[in-house]
Scaffold this active site. Structure first.
Site: not given
Ligand code: NDP
Length: 257
Positions: A11-13, A15-18, A149
């Site tokens: 999930t969230g693949g 951008s960034g770390i994903g 957070y």
């Protein structure tokens, strides 16, 4: 290839770390489905990742959309061996200036959605699968302005342990990767200009024993370890990938004479 014949959901693949993790997984032989909300960056990710990847628009806070994305992933590539519940948002929630809506948005995205991603994936998960949740150093640091957070990421740690208990009978492992400050678009809101980002990077580097921010790849490589059979006996662990920021803060450059 460390993930040959494995299928993964990130999930969230887009951008960034994903995205860094998706690239690494594909390079290691996995078939990968990435989700996110932004159709443009998802399409771009799909192009970059190539034929062994599928990109699906799915808001992680929408359980039906998450279930539909997981079903599509399983239909295309088969049942899942790896779930990286990575999607997350920052969000200032300082005492004295925070609305209920702002607070709950962070919790809903960073913790409630993580629970429902895992729950939705369960019928499509192979036994002995690996689930990795994305935590954060903020769960322990007490940084001002981060109540929601920090609570969400501490909740991720607590929840991973419960999930590991519940899923061990199926041999499913649940672990947490907890990044320190990493160079990704997550900081665009807090540090929108190059100058602002340089100030932020200096502050994080000065309080990190290894004297730098992480690259997304540092985190992705740890996720690869947790996803792979190399971590076959690693259950309910949390690996901090933070250059020592939480474990040995006294070694940070700011304390050197
Ligand atoms: P990015 O902003 O680059 O990526 C965040 C990802 O999450 C995007 O792909 C975004 O896609 C997705 N996302 C956010 N909300 C939703 C949603 N409701 N539904 C689906 N996808 C969503 O940041 P990072 O790569 O840095 O962050 C990844 C994870 O790492 C987060 O959980 C973050 O808390 C954690 N982390 C990051 C650190 C850092 O310094 N970078 C430090 C510690 C932890 P889209 O916008 O298309 O929805």
């Amino acid at each position: 290839m460390r993930l040959a014949n494995k299928t993964a959901l990130i999930t969230g693949g887009n951008s960034g770390i994903g995205l860094a993790t998706a690239k690494l997984f594909v390079a290691e032989g996995a078939k990968v489905t990435v989700t996110g909300r932004n159709r443009d960056t998802l399409e771009e990710a799909a192009r970059e990742l190539g034929p062994n990847a599928l990109a699906v628009v799915a808001d992680a806070t929408d359980i039906a959309a998450t279930e539909a994305a997981i079903k599509k992933a399983a239909e295309k590539f088969g049942k899942l061996d790896i779930v990286f519940a990575n999607a997350g948002i920052p969000g200032d929630t300082p005492l004295g200036a925070t609305s209920l809506e702002a607070f709950e948005k962070v919790l809903r995205t960073n913790i409630t959605s993580v629970f429902f991603t895992v729950q939705s994936a369960l019928p499509y998960l192979n036994d002995n699968a690996s689930i990795i949740l994305n935590g954060s150093v903020i769960s322990v640091l007490g940084n001002p302005g981060y109540s929601a957070y920090a609570a969400s990421k501490a909740g991720v740690r607590a929840m991973a342990r419960v999930m590991a208990s519940e899923l061990s009978p199926r041999g499913i492992r649940v672990n947490v990767v907890a990044p320190g400050g990493a160079r990704t678009p997550i900081w665009n809101g807090r540090a929108p200009t190059a100058d602002a980002f340089a100030v932020l990077e200096k502050r994080i580097s000065m309080t990190t024993p290894l004297g730098r921010m992480a690259d997304a790849d540092h985190i992705a490589k740890t996720v690869l370890f947790l996803a792979s059979d190399d971590a076959a006996h690693v259950q309910s662990a949390e690996i901090f990938v933070d250059g020592g920021a939480t474990g040995s803060p006294a070694g940070a450059p700011i304390f050197r004479g």
